[in-house]
Design an enzyme around this catalytic site. Sequence first.
Site, short mmCIF file in Angstrom:
data_model
loop_
_atom_site.label_atom_id
_atom_site.label_comp_id
_atom_site.label_asym_id
_atom_site.label_seq_id
_atom_site.Cartn_x
_atom_site.Cartn_y
_atom_site.Cartn_z
N HIS A 313 1.04 -1.21 -0.14
CA HIS A 313 0.16 0.37 0.08
C HIS A 313 1.21 1.12 -0.04
O HIS A 313 1.88 0.95 1.21
CB HIS A 313 -1.22 -0.28 0.92
CG HIS A 313 -2.19 0.77 1.05
ND1 HIS A 313 -1.99 2.16 1.13
CD2 HIS A 313 -3.89 0.51 0.83
CE1 HIS A 313 -3.18 2.80 1.17
NE2 HIS A 313 -3.66 2.10 0.47
N ASP A 372 -8.12 -5.66 0.03
CA ASP A 372 -8.42 -6.50 -0.60
C ASP A 372 -7.85 -7.45 -0.56
O ASP A 372 -8.52 -8.66 -1.05
CB ASP A 372 -8.05 -6.15 -2.02
CG ASP A 372 -8.96 -4.72 -2.21
OD1 ASP A 372 -9.82 -3.92 -2.30
OD2 ASP A 372 -7.94 -3.65 -3.35
#
Length: 440
Positions: A313, A372
């Site tokens: 991320h 996710d």
Amino acid sequence: MAENINEKPNGQLRVGDNSLELPRVPASCGEDGVHIGAMRTATGVVALDPGFNSTASCNSKITFIDGDKGILRYRGYPIEQLAERSSFLEVCYLLIHGELPTAKELKAFSERIHENRLLHEDFKSFFTAFPAHGHPMSVLQGGIVGMSTYYEYSTKNVLDPQQQEEQAILLLAKVPTMIAYTAKRAAGLPLLYPDASRSYTEDFLRMTFGLPYQSYDIDPEIVHALDMLFILHADHEQNCSTSTVRMVGSAQANMYASVASGVGALSGPLHGGANEAVLDMLNMMRDTGMTVKEFVNKVKNKEDGVKLMGFGHRVYKNYDPRAAIVRDTAHTVLKRLGASEVSEMLDMAMELEEVALKDEYFVKRRLYPNVDFYTGLIYTAMGFKTKMFTPLFALGRLPGWIAQYIEMLNDPATKIGRPRQVYDGEVLRDYIPVRERGKN
Ligand code: ACO
């Protein structure tokens, strides 16, 4: 409360003989900014920051993330508390209005949404204009921008707070209906009208999975789990899709056009599309018999550019707090639904996580599971097709896009978004007619 109240020095910039003081912009928590608006005029250079690693595009009061500590708060409230104790519609209100609603405000807000959940009857033909198996994110993007044609009255003055509120209500009300219609069309099943006697998330599930000749009863725990997943996705400050919404909206495009652009950005596999990519990755491993170790080696060797999807991320360099909640929810939901095949995939995902988190490659780069990584497994157990995962993300993210759009338009500092560039192409050339090209 502000965490960072001490006076700190302004920034200083020197470019050749020119120097400039960069006024410090204090943050209530997290990193302060320095204002570089005068830089180009004062020094003759522009700031170059591909991917915006060090560039804040705005001030915002909506969402705070501390990526090193794994903290996420909406309007100051920790995500863990909201996920456990709030509801999606309450969080929508919080993000858009800045405060948690009173019981009366929440009732009025929910009622307005419920009253508007029907799509214009003509809109149904829109869904049949696309191939039934076209990607639902493309259909959704088209559907949302199409709302500006059906509800044009709400777009006459995008700066009017009442019109902003109207567009927000219509989007929150109609997007679940659109997503359910898209799923139904792909399955070749009849569309169901909304039922205002059911809660927002329960009715979304009914419209997606229910049939006209059967009553639809669903385990409240499953409704709660999906509602909670929507809360986890509701905002994430200036991510790719939100920045897209703000950029498009800065031209005073209406909320439908701006949010539709956000849907386009979200569809990419490096952003919201990663939830679909994770399932594809797990399916590939299962179908080919590839072991976790073999796959991780492939990732580390960067073979064919393959990545461990659902990992990494830009902001979190620690465990994504949403991923931790989703992982726990995955266990509960899979057990509740008795989804044994998906449970095997969950075991594989957990093994992947375990191996990756101990591996030098991932440790050095501070790569952890993001939101996710586990969501697709829950969605699969609930019965959603893989292509529907990213639309579910979009539905969750809707209040964040709306809140950020409204904040942007109401911020007196907002200007049309128009980055500069550093041009490094040809300087000046004379045109050569085609018949003369290629001759020395
Ligand atoms: N698997 C393997 N390697 C990775 C991964 C991954 N998932 N993510 C990053 N890396 C590596 C990069 O190859 C790079 O390695 P290098 O230093 O040898 O060149 C290093 O880690 C830094 O990565 P960047 O791509 O520079 O990080 P960036 O902040 O630009 O990208 C992103 C973040 C796009 C999320 C990236 O981690 C990624 O592609 N992850 C997989 C896709 C994904 O899960 N996206 C969902 C993000 S969350 C969301 O949008 C909801």
